[in-house]
Write a protein that holds these residues in place. Structure first.
Motif, PDB file in Angstrom:
ATOM      1  N   MET A 161      18.263 -12.752   4.498  1.00 46.54           N
ATOM      2  CA  MET A 161      18.652 -12.754   2.518  1.00 46.54           C
ATOM      3  C   MET A 161      19.324 -13.659   2.412  1.00 46.54           C
ATOM      4  O   MET A 161      19.301 -13.756   1.155  1.00 46.54           O
ATOM      5  CB  MET A 161      19.046 -11.093   2.773  1.00 46.54           C
ATOM      6  CG  MET A 161      19.243 -11.559   1.178  1.00 46.54           C
ATOM      7  SD  MET A 161      20.220  -9.310   0.477  1.00 46.54           S
ATOM      8  CE  MET A 161      20.604  -9.694  -0.732  1.00 46.54           C
ATOM      9  N   LEU A 162      20.500 -14.453   3.169  1.00 53.25           N
ATOM     10  CA  LEU A 162      20.933 -15.409   2.035  1.00 53.25           C
ATOM     11  C   LEU A 162      19.503 -16.817   2.188  1.00 53.25           C
ATOM     12  O   LEU A 162      19.909 -17.646   1.966  1.00 53.25           O
ATOM     13  CB  LEU A 162      21.767 -15.840   2.446  1.00 53.25           C
ATOM     14  CG  LEU A 162      22.872 -15.112   2.211  1.00 53.25           C
ATOM     15  CD1 LEU A 162      24.871 -15.483   2.402  1.00 53.25           C
ATOM     16  CD2 LEU A 162      23.527 -14.912   0.524  1.00 53.25           C
ATOM     17  N   GLY A 163      19.194 -17.100   3.088  1.00 55.09           N
ATOM     18  CA  GLY A 163      18.059 -17.605   3.641  1.00 55.09           C
ATOM     19  C   GLY A 163      17.379 -18.351   2.187  1.00 55.09           C
ATOM     20  O   GLY A 163      16.619 -19.038   2.669  1.00 55.09           O
ATOM     21  N   ASN A 164      17.468 -17.210   1.649  1.00 53.14           N
ATOM     22  CA  ASN A 164      16.263 -17.409   0.657  1.00 53.14           C
ATOM     23  C   ASN A 164      16.977 -17.895  -0.609  1.00 53.14           C
ATOM     24  O   ASN A 164      16.018 -18.266  -1.669  1.00 53.14           O
ATOM     25  CB  ASN A 164      15.765 -16.422  -0.185  1.00 53.14           C
ATOM     26  CG  ASN A 164      14.410 -15.521   1.496  1.00 53.14           C
ATOM     27  OD1 ASN A 164      14.080 -16.033   1.504  1.00 53.14           O
ATOM     28  ND2 ASN A 164      14.624 -13.853   0.991  1.00 53.14           N
TER      29      ASN A 164
ATOM     30  N   THR B 236      18.157 -20.908  -3.040  1.00 54.45           N
ATOM     31  CA  THR B 236      17.660 -22.400  -3.250  1.00 54.45           C
ATOM     32  C   THR B 236      19.070 -22.840  -4.082  1.00 54.45           C
ATOM     33  O   THR B 236      19.817 -22.866  -4.301  1.00 54.45           O
ATOM     34  CB  THR B 236      16.540 -22.437  -4.050  1.00 54.45           C
ATOM     35  OG1 THR B 236      15.973 -22.426  -4.702  1.00 54.45           O
ATOM     36  CG2 THR B 236      16.190 -22.260  -3.257  1.00 54.45           C
ATOM     37  N   GLY B 237      19.199 -24.580  -4.020  1.00 56.25           N
ATOM     38  CA  GLY B 237      20.073 -24.655  -4.738  1.00 56.25           C
ATOM     39  C   GLY B 237      20.011 -24.760  -6.511  1.00 56.25           C
ATOM     40  O   GLY B 237      20.979 -23.893  -7.018  1.00 56.25           O
ATOM     41  N   VAL B 238      18.389 -24.185  -7.063  1.00 51.54           N
ATOM     42  CA  VAL B 238      18.660 -23.868  -8.188  1.00 51.54           C
ATOM     43  C   VAL B 238      19.407 -22.292  -8.462  1.00 51.54           C
ATOM     44  O   VAL B 238      20.623 -22.362  -9.425  1.00 51.54           O
ATOM     45  CB  VAL B 238      16.949 -23.543  -8.827  1.00 51.54           C
ATOM     46  CG1 VAL B 238      16.862 -23.305  -9.908  1.00 51.54           C
ATOM     47  CG2 VAL B 238      17.142 -24.372  -8.700  1.00 51.54           C
ATOM     48  N   HIS B 239      19.524 -21.656  -7.258  1.00 50.03           N
ATOM     49  CA  HIS B 239      20.055 -20.119  -7.492  1.00 50.03           C
ATOM     50  C   HIS B 239      20.875 -20.078  -7.206  1.00 50.03           C
ATOM     51  O   HIS B 239      22.514 -19.323  -8.066  1.00 50.03           O
ATOM     52  CB  HIS B 239      19.163 -19.929  -6.270  1.00 50.03           C
ATOM     53  CG  HIS B 239      18.056 -19.218  -6.510  1.00 50.03           C
ATOM     54  ND1 HIS B 239      17.371 -19.235  -5.534  1.00 50.03           N
ATOM     55  CD2 HIS B 239      17.291 -18.507  -7.396  1.00 50.03           C
ATOM     56  CE1 HIS B 239      15.856 -18.221  -5.750  1.00 50.03           C
ATOM     57  NE2 HIS B 239      16.544 -17.904  -6.950  1.00 50.03           N
ATOM     58  N   LEU B 240      21.755 -21.021  -6.182  1.00 52.56           N
ATOM     59  CA  LEU B 240      23.733 -21.494  -5.888  1.00 52.56           C
ATOM     60  C   LEU B 240      23.815 -22.018  -7.462  1.00 52.56           C
ATOM     61  O   LEU B 240      24.927 -21.331  -8.059  1.00 52.56           O
ATOM     62  CB  LEU B 240      23.826 -22.226  -5.072  1.00 52.56           C
ATOM     63  CG  LEU B 240      23.315 -21.757  -3.649  1.00 52.56           C
ATOM     64  CD1 LEU B 240      23.801 -22.895  -2.706  1.00 52.56           C
ATOM     65  CD2 LEU B 240      24.054 -20.509  -3.717  1.00 52.56           C
ATOM     66  N   ILE B 241      23.781 -22.663  -8.183  1.00 53.62           N
ATOM     67  CA  ILE B 241      23.704 -23.336  -9.699  1.00 53.62           C
ATOM     68  C   ILE B 241      24.021 -22.050 -10.909  1.00 53.62           C
ATOM     69  O   ILE B 241      25.303 -21.862 -11.083  1.00 53.62           O
ATOM     70  CB  ILE B 241      23.084 -24.278 -10.027  1.00 53.62           C
ATOM     71  CG1 ILE B 241      23.596 -25.970  -9.126  1.00 53.62           C
ATOM     72  CG2 ILE B 241      23.509 -24.566 -11.340  1.00 53.62           C
ATOM     73  CD1 ILE B 241      22.146 -26.734  -9.228  1.00 53.62           C
ATOM     74  N   ALA B 242      22.664 -21.233 -10.552  1.00 52.71           N
ATOM     75  CA  ALA B 242      22.555 -20.292 -11.630  1.00 52.71           C
ATOM     76  C   ALA B 242      24.194 -19.600 -11.191  1.00 52.71           C
ATOM     77  O   ALA B 242      25.061 -18.804 -11.815  1.00 52.71           O
ATOM     78  CB  ALA B 242      21.622 -19.739 -11.336  1.00 52.71           C
ATOM     79  N   ILE B 243      24.523 -18.965  -9.585  1.00 49.83           N
ATOM     80  CA  ILE B 243      26.108 -17.849  -9.489  1.00 49.83           C
ATOM     81  C   ILE B 243      26.850 -18.991 -10.069  1.00 49.83           C
ATOM     82  O   ILE B 243      27.700 -18.372 -10.328  1.00 49.83           O
ATOM     83  CB  ILE B 243      25.404 -18.203  -7.932  1.00 49.83           C
ATOM     84  CG1 ILE B 243      24.076 -17.012  -7.905  1.00 49.83           C
ATOM     85  CG2 ILE B 243      26.720 -17.264  -7.663  1.00 49.83           C
ATOM     86  CD1 ILE B 243      24.050 -16.855  -6.337  1.00 49.83           C
TER      87      ILE B 243
END
Length: 64
Positions: A1-4, A6-13
């Motif tokens: 699940m965490l493999g999906n 991306t950098g954009v998702h992490l920045i948003a979080i």
């Protein structure tokens, strides 16, 4: 699940967490970031913003 993620998702979080827990500190953070960018531009620009007094003189005088 965490493999999906991306950098954009992490920045948003990280941005959402910052808004939730650091909202009172955002103005100070923005001010600090602005000052840092101003210093960086000044250092990168270098000679363009150097005052006249601080520039070395290219005129030569005869010592004879």
């Amino acid at each position: 699940m965490l493999g999906n993620l991306t950098g954009v998702h992490l920045i948003a979080i990280l941005f959402i967490i910052l808004l939730m827990f650091g909202a009172p500190k955002l103005p100070a953070l923005a001010r600090s970031l602005g000052q840092s960018m101003k210093i960086l531009r000044k250092e990168v620009g270098g000679d363009a913003e150097t005052p006249v007094e601080a520039q070395p003189s290219n005129t030569k005088t005869d010592a004879s």
